[in-house]
Scaffold this motif. Structure first.
Motif, PDB file in Angstrom:
ATOM      1  N   TYR A 140      20.307 -52.894 -44.564  1.00 17.00           N
ATOM      2  CA  TYR A 140      20.885 -51.715 -44.352  1.00 17.00           C
ATOM      3  C   TYR A 140      21.383 -52.086 -42.719  1.00 17.00           C
ATOM      4  N   TYR A 188      23.394 -50.707 -39.279  1.00 16.13           N
ATOM      5  CA  TYR A 188      23.392 -49.497 -38.286  1.00 16.13           C
ATOM      6  C   TYR A 188      24.436 -49.955 -37.093  1.00 16.13           C
ATOM      7  N   GLU A 234      24.863 -42.578 -43.746  1.00 12.60           N
ATOM      8  CA  GLU A 234      24.609 -41.513 -43.008  1.00 12.60           C
ATOM      9  C   GLU A 234      25.649 -41.476 -41.583  1.00 12.60           C
ATOM     10  N   ARG A 285      18.037 -53.775 -40.995  1.00 13.30           N
ATOM     11  CA  ARG A 285      16.651 -53.601 -41.500  1.00 13.30           C
ATOM     12  C   ARG A 285      16.490 -54.193 -42.966  1.00 13.30           C
ATOM     13  N   THR A 309      14.113 -50.633 -48.676  1.00 20.76           N
ATOM     14  CA  THR A 309      13.581 -49.289 -48.474  1.00 20.76           C
ATOM     15  C   THR A 309      12.410 -49.101 -48.150  1.00 20.76           C
ATOM     16  N   SER A 310      11.557 -49.831 -48.053  1.00 18.89           N
ATOM     17  CA  SER A 310      10.139 -49.465 -47.736  1.00 18.89           C
ATOM     18  C   SER A 310       9.693 -49.643 -46.353  1.00 18.89           C
ATOM     19  N   THR A 311      10.685 -50.042 -45.465  1.00 15.98           N
ATOM     20  CA  THR A 311      10.118 -50.125 -44.041  1.00 15.98           C
ATOM     21  C   THR A 311      11.284 -49.522 -43.083  1.00 15.98           C
ATOM     22  N   ALA A 312      10.889 -48.970 -42.037  1.00 17.59           N
ATOM     23  CA  ALA A 312      12.039 -48.373 -41.219  1.00 17.59           C
ATOM     24  C   ALA A 312      12.113 -49.327 -40.015  1.00 17.59           C
ATOM     25  N   GLU A 313      11.598 -50.274 -39.853  1.00 12.42           N
ATOM     26  CA  GLU A 313      11.778 -51.317 -38.744  1.00 12.42           C
ATOM     27  C   GLU A 313      13.189 -51.758 -38.677  1.00 12.42           C
ATOM     28  N   GLN A 314      13.767 -51.454 -37.599  1.00  8.25           N
ATOM     29  CA  GLN A 314      14.956 -52.010 -37.278  1.00  8.25           C
ATOM     30  C   GLN A 314      15.164 -52.977 -36.336  1.00  8.25           C
ATOM     31  N   TYR A 315      16.010 -53.969 -36.320  1.00  8.98           N
ATOM     32  CA  TYR A 315      16.121 -54.964 -35.328  1.00  8.98           C
ATOM     33  C   TYR A 315      17.529 -54.972 -34.801  1.00  8.98           C
ATOM     34  N   PHE A 316      17.570 -54.899 -33.443  1.00 11.37           N
ATOM     35  CA  PHE A 316      18.692 -54.727 -32.684  1.00 11.37           C
ATOM     36  C   PHE A 316      19.226 -55.985 -32.065  1.00 11.37           C
ATOM     37  N   LEU A 345       8.321 -45.682 -33.807  1.00 13.30           N
ATOM     38  CA  LEU A 345       8.540 -47.163 -33.480  1.00 13.30           C
ATOM     39  C   LEU A 345       8.633 -47.104 -32.002  1.00 13.30           C
ATOM     40  N   TYR A 368       9.806 -49.479 -28.501  1.00 14.53           N
ATOM     41  CA  TYR A 368      10.516 -50.767 -28.441  1.00 14.53           C
ATOM     42  C   TYR A 368      10.456 -50.853 -26.931  1.00 14.53           C
ATOM     43  N   PRO A 415      17.259 -53.360 -27.377  1.00 13.22           N
ATOM     44  CA  PRO A 415      15.525 -52.751 -27.583  1.00 13.22           C
ATOM     45  C   PRO A 415      14.926 -53.688 -28.551  1.00 13.22           C
ATOM     46  N   PHE A 471      11.746 -54.862 -30.629  1.00 12.90           N
ATOM     47  CA  PHE A 471      10.771 -54.071 -31.532  1.00 12.90           C
ATOM     48  C   PHE A 471       9.507 -54.517 -31.108  1.00 12.90           C
ATOM     49  N   MET A 503       5.316 -50.560 -35.256  1.00 11.45           N
ATOM     50  CA  MET A 503       5.682 -49.395 -36.134  1.00 11.45           C
ATOM     51  C   MET A 503       4.513 -48.765 -36.618  1.00 11.45           C
ATOM     52  N   ALA A 555      11.422 -42.593 -37.000  1.00 12.83           N
ATOM     53  CA  ALA A 555      12.147 -42.644 -38.318  1.00 12.83           C
ATOM     54  C   ALA A 555      12.124 -41.585 -38.901  1.00 12.83           C
ATOM     55  N   GLY A 579      15.755 -43.409 -49.498  1.00 13.48           N
ATOM     56  CA  GLY A 579      15.741 -44.889 -49.109  1.00 13.48           C
ATOM     57  C   GLY A 579      16.601 -45.011 -47.685  1.00 13.48           C
ATOM     58  N   TYR A 615      16.914 -44.517 -43.442  1.00 11.07           N
ATOM     59  CA  TYR A 615      15.989 -44.348 -42.369  1.00 11.07           C
ATOM     60  C   TYR A 615      17.184 -44.049 -41.251  1.00 11.07           C
ATOM     61  N   GLN A 616      16.775 -43.083 -40.247  1.00  6.63           N
ATOM     62  CA  GLN A 616      17.650 -43.030 -39.200  1.00  6.63           C
ATOM     63  C   GLN A 616      16.678 -42.791 -37.872  1.00  6.63           C
TER      64      GLN A 616
END
Lengths: 114, 114
Positions: free
Chosen positions: A31, A33, A56, A95, A98-105, B34, B36, B43, B45, B48, B92, B98, B100-101
């Motif tokens: 995923y 963003y 989205e 990320r 589907t199981s985690t919302a952790e996003q890395y920037f 989350l 950050y 940001p 991490f 979470m 999130a 599936g 996440y935003q």
């Protein structure tokens, strides 16, 4: 440790010009963003991308914006005709699944429109 | 409208102090919260939190979530000058299956003086 990379770090462009901001997400992430942060303001969601399509998008992400994953590694944000108000820091994030919302920037691209 | 509110917006402390940063939220389809740390650019991490009442800890930083009262706190003990940064809270939420935003708060700017 794997990380998200972005190029260029700083882009200066004239109003009305097209810009492409590039990102290489972490390799096993699914995923992707784009966010933006106008100076002094909060980080805002632009668009999410999964399975080669937009999943989205926010109100900010109008027809001037587009995203693409042209190959197996790059993820790009194109702004067709830049405006002064597009000046901001643009962050790419990714990320795993589907199981985690952790996003890395990524480190961001500072876009300056003159 | 979904909201994430952080307080205080800025904080100046002396090295060695303990600080508590607050984040309250009002978001539909909540999935996780989350934290950050944002120094110069991206940001980074920290934590979470998905379940209420379970503290997450990493060194001098710890965080907990209260899903009944809709808030989270981030504690930093024995602060160091390297802790100086903007701390971002992001919620999130799931606009679709599936996906996440993240919705961010404005951040708390922490300055630690020697």
């Amino acid at each position: 440790e794997p990380e998200v990379t972005q190029t260029p770090s700083h882009q200066v462009t004239q109003m009305g010009q097209e810009v492409i901001l590039r990102c290489v997400p972490i390799s096993n992430h699914l995923y992707f963003y784009w966010y933006r942060q106008i100076l002094g303001q909060k980080v805002e969601f632009l668009v999410s991308f999964y399975n080669n399509e937009i999943s989205e998008k926010s109100e900010i992400f109008d027809d001037q914006f587009s995203v693409e994953r042209p190959d197996g590694s790059n993820f790009t944000l194109k702004i067709r005709s830049t405006k002064l108000e597009d000046s901001a820091m643009y962050f790419c994030a990714s990320r795993t699944g589907t199981s985690t919302a952790e996003q890395y920037f990524g480190p961001g691209t500072r876009l300056t429109v003159t | 409208e979904d909201k994430v509110v952080q307080s205080p917006l800025s904080l100046v402390v002396h090295e060695g102090d303990t600080v508590t940063l607050n984040c309250s939220y009002e978001v539909t389809n909540f999935r996780s919260l989350l934290w950050y740390k944002q120094e110069k650019k991206a940001p980074t991490f920290l934590f979470m939190l998905t379940s209420s009442g379970i503290e997450k800890k990493s060194g001098r930083l710890s965080s907990i979530l209260d899903k009944k009262e809709l808030f989270s706190i981030l504690n930093i003990t024995a602060t160091q000058t390297g802790d100086s940064a903007v701390y971002l809270c992001a919620v999130a939420w799931a606009p679709g299956a599936g996906s996440y935003q993240l919705t961010f708060g404005k951040g708390t700017k922490l300055s630690v003086i020697p």
